[in-house]
Write a protein that holds these residues in place. Structure first.
Motif, PDB file in Angstrom:
ATOM      1  N   GLN A 204      -1.281 -10.098  11.844  1.00 55.13           N
ATOM      2  CA  GLN A 204      -0.535 -11.113  11.092  1.00 55.13           C
ATOM      3  C   GLN A 204      -1.448 -12.244  10.619  1.00 55.13           C
ATOM      4  N   ASP A 205      -2.277 -12.754  11.503  1.00 49.79           N
ATOM      5  CA  ASP A 205      -3.143 -13.879  11.151  1.00 49.79           C
ATOM      6  C   ASP A 205      -4.180 -13.484  10.106  1.00 49.79           C
ATOM      7  N   LEU A 206      -4.755 -12.299  10.254  1.00 53.56           N
ATOM      8  CA  LEU A 206      -5.738 -11.834   9.285  1.00 53.56           C
ATOM      9  C   LEU A 206      -5.100 -11.610   7.922  1.00 53.56           C
ATOM     10  N   ALA A 207      -3.872 -11.103   7.923  1.00 52.10           N
ATOM     11  CA  ALA A 207      -3.167 -10.888   6.656  1.00 52.10           C
ATOM     12  C   ALA A 207      -2.900 -12.203   5.946  1.00 52.10           C
ATOM     13  N   LYS A 208      -2.521 -13.242   6.694  1.00 56.42           N
ATOM     14  CA  LYS A 208      -2.258 -14.552   6.094  1.00 56.42           C
ATOM     15  C   LYS A 208      -3.502 -15.089   5.392  1.00 56.42           C
ATOM     16  N   VAL A 247     -16.707  -7.068  -0.519  1.00 55.21           N
ATOM     17  CA  VAL A 247     -15.469  -6.507   0.017  1.00 55.21           C
ATOM     18  C   VAL A 247     -14.997  -5.373  -0.888  1.00 55.21           C
ATOM     19  N   GLY A 248     -14.806  -4.202  -0.314  1.00 53.24           N
ATOM     20  CA  GLY A 248     -14.290  -3.082  -1.089  1.00 53.24           C
ATOM     21  C   GLY A 248     -12.785  -3.195  -1.274  1.00 53.24           C
ATOM     22  N   ALA A 249     -12.063  -3.271  -0.171  1.00 51.81           N
ATOM     23  CA  ALA A 249     -10.607  -3.397  -0.223  1.00 51.81           C
ATOM     24  C   ALA A 249     -10.081  -3.845   1.126  1.00 51.81           C
ATOM     25  N   VAL A 250      -8.939  -4.512   1.086  1.00 55.51           N
ATOM     26  CA  VAL A 250      -8.198  -4.863   2.293  1.00 55.51           C
ATOM     27  C   VAL A 250      -6.883  -4.098   2.242  1.00 55.51           C
ATOM     28  N   ARG A 251      -6.579  -3.396   3.312  1.00 56.86           N
ATOM     29  CA  ARG A 251      -5.326  -2.631   3.385  1.00 56.86           C
ATOM     30  C   ARG A 251      -4.486  -3.198   4.527  1.00 56.86           C
ATOM     31  N   ILE A 252      -3.251  -3.575   4.210  1.00 55.45           N
ATOM     32  CA  ILE A 252      -2.350  -4.159   5.202  1.00 55.45           C
ATOM     33  C   ILE A 252      -1.097  -3.289   5.309  1.00 55.45           C
ATOM     34  N   ALA A 253      -0.829  -2.776   6.492  1.00 59.23           N
ATOM     35  CA  ALA A 253       0.408  -2.023   6.734  1.00 59.23           C
ATOM     36  C   ALA A 253       1.494  -3.014   7.129  1.00 59.23           C
ATOM     37  N   VAL A 254       2.558  -3.071   6.337  1.00 62.12           N
ATOM     38  CA  VAL A 254       3.620  -4.062   6.512  1.00 62.12           C
ATOM     39  C   VAL A 254       4.892  -3.385   7.017  1.00 62.12           C
ATOM     40  N   ASP A 255       5.426  -3.867   8.112  1.00 59.46           N
ATOM     41  CA  ASP A 255       6.651  -3.299   8.677  1.00 59.46           C
ATOM     42  C   ASP A 255       7.751  -3.285   7.626  1.00 59.46           C
ATOM     43  N   ALA A 256       8.302  -2.113   7.370  1.00 61.68           N
ATOM     44  CA  ALA A 256       9.300  -1.960   6.305  1.00 61.68           C
ATOM     45  C   ALA A 256      10.582  -2.709   6.607  1.00 61.68           C
ATOM     46  N   LYS A 257      10.857  -2.956   7.870  1.00 59.93           N
ATOM     47  CA  LYS A 257      12.112  -3.600   8.235  1.00 59.93           C
ATOM     48  C   LYS A 257      12.006  -5.114   8.264  1.00 59.93           C
ATOM     49  N   GLY A 259       8.905  -7.076   7.715  1.00 61.29           N
ATOM     50  CA  GLY A 259       7.826  -7.702   6.957  1.00 61.29           C
ATOM     51  C   GLY A 259       6.626  -8.154   7.765  1.00 61.29           C
ATOM     52  N   VAL A 260       6.553  -7.796   9.040  1.00 61.08           N
ATOM     53  CA  VAL A 260       5.425  -8.203   9.884  1.00 61.08           C
ATOM     54  C   VAL A 260       4.232  -7.277   9.643  1.00 61.08           C
ATOM     55  N   PRO A 261       3.041  -7.814   9.383  1.00 62.83           N
ATOM     56  CA  PRO A 261       1.851  -6.960   9.259  1.00 62.83           C
ATOM     57  C   PRO A 261       1.550  -6.272  10.586  1.00 62.83           C
ATOM     58  N   LEU A 262       1.421  -4.952  10.547  1.00 65.81           N
ATOM     59  CA  LEU A 262       1.172  -4.179  11.757  1.00 65.81           C
ATOM     60  C   LEU A 262      -0.269  -3.713  11.869  1.00 65.81           C
ATOM     61  N   LYS A 263      -0.952  -3.668  10.742  1.00 62.94           N
ATOM     62  CA  LYS A 263      -2.333  -3.170  10.740  1.00 62.94           C
ATOM     63  C   LYS A 263      -3.090  -3.847   9.607  1.00 62.94           C
ATOM     64  N   PHE A 264      -4.342  -4.216   9.886  1.00 63.90           N
ATOM     65  CA  PHE A 264      -5.204  -4.853   8.893  1.00 63.90           C
ATOM     66  C   PHE A 264      -6.542  -4.117   8.893  1.00 63.90           C
ATOM     67  N   THR A 265      -6.972  -3.670   7.712  1.00 61.96           N
ATOM     68  CA  THR A 265      -8.247  -2.971   7.602  1.00 61.96           C
ATOM     69  C   THR A 265      -9.059  -3.577   6.477  1.00 61.96           C
ATOM     70  N   LEU A 266     -10.297  -3.949   6.770  1.00 63.66           N
ATOM     71  CA  LEU A 266     -11.214  -4.503   5.779  1.00 63.66           C
ATOM     72  C   LEU A 266     -12.366  -3.526   5.595  1.00 63.66           C
ATOM     73  N   ALA A 267     -12.458  -2.933   4.396  1.00 60.99           N
ATOM     74  CA  ALA A 267     -13.498  -1.947   4.101  1.00 60.99           C
ATOM     75  C   ALA A 267     -14.574  -2.563   3.217  1.00 60.99           C
ATOM     76  N   PRO A 268     -15.848  -2.298   3.489  1.00 64.16           N
ATOM     77  CA  PRO A 268     -16.925  -2.848   2.663  1.00 64.16           C
ATOM     78  C   PRO A 268     -17.089  -2.061   1.376  1.00 64.16           C
ATOM     79  N   LYS A 269     -17.612  -2.717   0.359  1.00 66.58           N
ATOM     80  CA  LYS A 269     -17.823  -2.046  -0.921  1.00 66.58           C
ATOM     81  C   LYS A 269     -18.844  -0.919  -0.792  1.00 66.58           C
ATOM     82  N   GLY A 270     -19.757  -1.060   0.168  1.00 64.14           N
ATOM     83  CA  GLY A 270     -20.793  -0.053   0.337  1.00 64.14           C
ATOM     84  C   GLY A 270     -20.309   1.243   0.951  1.00 64.14           C
ATOM     85  N   GLY A 271     -19.056   1.313   1.368  1.00 64.60           N
ATOM     86  CA  GLY A 271     -18.518   2.536   1.949  1.00 64.60           C
ATOM     87  C   GLY A 271     -18.725   2.611   3.453  1.00 64.60           C
ATOM     88  N   GLY A 272     -18.305   3.718   4.032  1.00 68.12           N
ATOM     89  CA  GLY A 272     -18.397   3.891   5.474  1.00 68.12           C
ATOM     90  C   GLY A 272     -17.166   3.381   6.178  1.00 68.12           C
TER      91      GLY A 272
END
Length: 424
Positions: A204-208, A247-257, A259-272
């Motif tokens: 949640q905090d990272l998503a904010k 930063v390549g992309a940030v992916r946030i999984a949001v609880d469908a019911k 709205g609470v972020p359940l997962k936060f992923t930060l991927a680098p532009k360089g891959g991996g």
């Protein structure tokens, strides 16, 4: 995979900004303070581990990115408990067990090999939580409104807990049987706010923090659905448009019911693999038991106390003044921010210079740079510009340029962007 098409296109930064501006709750979402690019998210301290509980993608009704962001902003969930697995991989060397990034020789920050500090208490949150800046960690979290929170770092045969119950904040290190007591700091309105150490370690905090960077420099879309900790979630994808961002992309999984972020992923532009990933492996939105936030110091525990922040170590104005004094003495005060959003760069000066030519008075060196110069040459790549010369030190996300006269430029941006900023 169930797909949910964005309403403003893959390049719809303007759409993201304009449409979101009209959506209910959108303005609330973007008020969160922006760290220095995403460097503040990755380098300060909080990174995040592999998410479990992925067992097929649920079939959910379609939703636009702007509506999903609004759903997150309007979420009023204040009660939860669960387990978060945290992994950070900036490409930095692992710290030896029992040591943290804040330790000096002999573990002076309170976390030496013996688990006891020399002059510092081992339960101090500021030092302990820097351990989250690398490696994989398991956290147990719980919250019951704004006045009750608990965060525990589960270690082998030990546990570190930070508990806020009303005005009281307790930190307990079971390895050293040390307790640190303080008072919750006051917010701008005079009420009590959660201590800084209890903020920033969850999805949640990272998503904010990331939502604060959603402007016309950002592409936002909904990319399917997922199962996280047994709950249905939409996947919000946020991508910087600026070529200078690492930063390549940030992916946030949001609880469908709710709205609470359940997962936060930060991927680098360089891959991996992800640089930062945080995910609930278990989560329950029921009211936690009252004794979750109760704490009584164990028998024989060494107790240190902030006395309402008056000793300068904890909350309150005294604590803030003490931290500022520490920055002044380290030479890291007077920080200037160059640029904005994803390509923000922090600029500050170190005392006496840290480049190969910086001596006691910051004098220029050269062939006689000595051991310091040889060390910098081995760790970083040498660069030059109108600023003179310096070295760039890189991780998988954050780059830092240290000039020979002691100026530092750091951000989640490319090396060329740092050289350009230093040359202005």
């Amino acid at each position: 995979m169930a797909r949910n098409e964005p309403t403003h296109g893959t390049d719809g930064a303007a759409g993201a900004g304009e449409s979101a501006g009209r959506a209910p709750g959108r303005r609330k979402a973007v008020r969160y303070a922006v760290p220095v690019a995403v460097a503040g998210i990755a380098a300060a301290s909080i990174g995040i581990g592999t998410a479990l509980a992925s067992s097929g993608d649920p079939d959910l009704p379609g939703i636009s990115a702007q509506d999903l962001i609004a759903k997150m902003a309007k979420s009023d969930t204040q009660q939860l408990s669960g387990t978060v697995k945290v992994t950070t991989d900036l490409g930095l060397p692992s710290m030896p067990e029992g040591l943290s990034l804040g330790d000096g020789p002999g573990g002076k920050a309170g976390h030496g090999p013996a688990g006891k500090g020399e002059g510092e208490d081992a339960a101090s949150p500021q030092a302990k939580l820097t351990e989250l800046a690398s490696g994989t960690h398991t956290l147990r979290v719980a919250a019951d409104g704004p006045d009750k929170q608990r965060l525990s770092i589960v270690e082998r045969a030990a546990e570190y807990s930070l508990i806020r119950n009303g005005d009281q904040v307790w930190a307990y290190d079971s390895k050293s049987n040390t307790v640190h007591r303080s008072t919750a700091p006051k917010d701008a309105k005079g009420g009590k706010e959660a201590p800084e150490e209890l903020r920033g370690a969850s999805p949640q905090d990272l998503a904010k923090k990331t939502l604060a960077a959603v402007d016309d420099s950002t592409s936002v879309s909904v990319d399917g659905t997922a199962k996280v900790a047994g709950r249905d979630a939409y996947q919000l994808v946020i991508k910087p448009k600026q070529a200078e961002s690492t930063v390549g992309a940030v992916r946030i999984a949001v609880d469908a019911k709710n709205g609470v972020p359940l997962k936060f992923t930060l991927a680098p532009k360089g891959g991996g693999k992800a640089v930062v990933e945080a995910a609930f492996t278990k989560v329950d939105f029921a009211k936690p038991a009252a004794d979750t936030f109760a704490f009584t110091p164990p028998k024989g525990a060494k107790i240190t106390e902030d006395r309402d922040g008056k000793d300068g170590k904890g909350g309150g104005k005294a604590g803030a003044d003490d931290r500022k004094k520490g920055l002044d003495e380290s030479g890291l005060s007077g920080m200037n921010v160059i640029g904005k959003s994803w390509t923000s760069i922090a600029e500050f000066k170190t005392p006496g210079g840290v480049g190969p030519g910086a001596g006691a008075k910051g004098a220029k060196g050269g062939k006689d740079a000595g051991p310091a110069g040889a060390l910098l040459d081995g760790l970083g790549s040498k660069v030059s510009g109108s600023f003179g010369s310096g070295h760039v030190f890189s991780t998988r996300l954050v780059n830092a340029l240290v000039t020979d006269d002691g100026k530092v430029y750091v951000g989640a941006v490319t090396k060329d962007a740092l050289v350009k900023a230093a040359s202005k």
